[in-house]
Write a protein that holds these residues in place. Structure first.
Motif, PDB file in Angstrom:
ATOM      1  N   ASP A  40       1.095  -1.224  -0.052  1.00 30.72           N
ATOM      2  CA  ASP A  40       0.155   0.137  -0.026  1.00 30.72           C
ATOM      3  C   ASP A  40       1.006   1.237  -0.058  1.00 30.72           C
ATOM      4  N   ALA A  41       1.992   1.102   0.737  1.00 34.60           N
ATOM      5  CA  ALA A  41       2.983   2.432   0.159  1.00 34.60           C
ATOM      6  C   ALA A  41       3.722   2.541  -0.217  1.00 34.60           C
ATOM      7  N   ALA A  42       3.497   1.712  -1.709  1.00 34.86           N
ATOM      8  CA  ALA A  42       4.218   2.210  -2.890  1.00 34.86           C
ATOM      9  C   ALA A  42       3.267   3.245  -3.487  1.00 34.86           C
ATOM     10  N   GLY A  43       2.256   3.559  -3.591  1.00 35.49           N
ATOM     11  CA  GLY A  43       1.124   4.885  -3.738  1.00 35.49           C
ATOM     12  C   GLY A  43       0.476   3.419  -5.315  1.00 35.49           C
ATOM     13  N   ASN A  44       0.354   3.023  -5.415  1.00 34.19           N
ATOM     14  CA  ASN A  44       0.288   2.362  -6.289  1.00 34.19           C
ATOM     15  C   ASN A  44      -0.953   1.869  -6.466  1.00 34.19           C
ATOM     16  N   PRO A  45      -2.660   2.425  -6.111  1.00 35.59           N
ATOM     17  CA  PRO A  45      -3.674   1.416  -6.042  1.00 35.59           C
ATOM     18  C   PRO A  45      -4.206   0.098  -7.059  1.00 35.59           C
ATOM     19  N   VAL A  46      -3.506   0.213  -8.075  1.00 32.02           N
ATOM     20  CA  VAL A  46      -4.085  -0.928  -8.775  1.00 32.02           C
ATOM     21  C   VAL A  46      -3.145  -2.009  -8.529  1.00 32.02           C
ATOM     22  N   LEU A  47      -1.184  -1.586  -8.144  1.00 33.80           N
ATOM     23  CA  LEU A  47      -0.745  -2.427  -7.496  1.00 33.80           C
ATOM     24  C   LEU A  47      -1.500  -3.331  -6.419  1.00 33.80           C
TER      25      LEU A  47
END
Length: 243
Positions: A148-155
């Protein structure tokens, strides 16, 4: 009489069925009820102190979810895990973990690192106390927090969906795996990398951790395939109900 009105008896039965389904779902997902185990309705009715009506309603729900199978004249069993599908799903997760590791270094906030560190400390406490199921749940939460911390909602959404697919396999293996201490050490390395802004190896650490987990899960499930459970479904259900 209003045909849409449910009788109190039916509502109570459905309420009990939902509670029984929730208990059995947890026991299956966390590996307490192993793949292939036969489900004895009489034993479960006694263990949960319920009649067969709400129990069968609960089992129907679990059949619809794919956690339980039912065959005429044979009865109910905990569904087997497709090891080929599990291995393929893990392959995708390895890549997603590494991708998250690459993005996290640029996007994670101090608050997110602190939250992950706090969750990590709770996980270590569970490890030291021998609380395997609690440890396993916190472990999964930490992985999702990192993604989640990667900031990519699709991922994040794809990762969450795939993790749900491997959850039961990981839970079944988690009940017997000897890799617990090794996994905890790998999580120490993951946290150290998250807390060091100059660290550049997080992606590979996450990828290797995912590979190690998959290797052990698949090995444990392969060894266990076809083995008889150490305790009956009723015994395990009674332990769960009393706990």
């Amino acid at each position: 009489m209003n045909q849409t009105t449910k009788s109190p008896l039916l509502l109570r039965t459905r309420g009990m069925a939902a509670e029984i389904a929730a208990r059995l779902r947890d026991m299956i997902d966390e590996g307490e009820l192993p793949p292939g185990a036969r489900i004895d309705e009489k034993e479960l009715s006694t263990a949960f102190d319920v009649s067969k009506t709400p129990l069968r309603e609960a089992l129907k729900v679990l059949v619809s979810e794919g956690r339980v199978t039912h065959r005429q004249y044979i009865g109910y069993r905990v569904a087997e895990i497709d090891l080929g599908d599990l291995a393929a799903t893990f392959e995708l997760l390895h890549g997603l973990e590494a991708m998250a590791g690459e993005l996290v270094g640029e996007r994670i906030t101090h608050a997110q690192v602190a939250a992950i560190a706090a969750k990590h400390r709770r996980m270590v406490e569970c490890h030291d106390a021998g609380k395997r199921v609690e440890y396993f749940k916190l472990n999964q939460q930490i992985h999702q927090m990192i993604v989640d911390a990667a900031g990519n909602p699709v991922l994040a959404n794809v990762y969450s969906t795939l993790m749900a697919k491997v959850h039961r396999g990981r839970g079944a293996a988690n009940a017997d795996t000897l890799r617990w201490a090794e996994s905890a050490n790998e999580h120490d390395a993951i946290l150290a990398a998250l807390e060091d802004p100059a660290h550049e190896g997080l992606a590979e650490i996450l990828r290797e951790h995912s590979r190690n987990t998959a290797r052990e899960v698949l090995a444990v499930l392969t060894r266990a395939k076809g083995d008889a459970p150490a305790a009956s479904i009723g015994d395990r259900a009674r332990e769960k109900a009393s706990g």
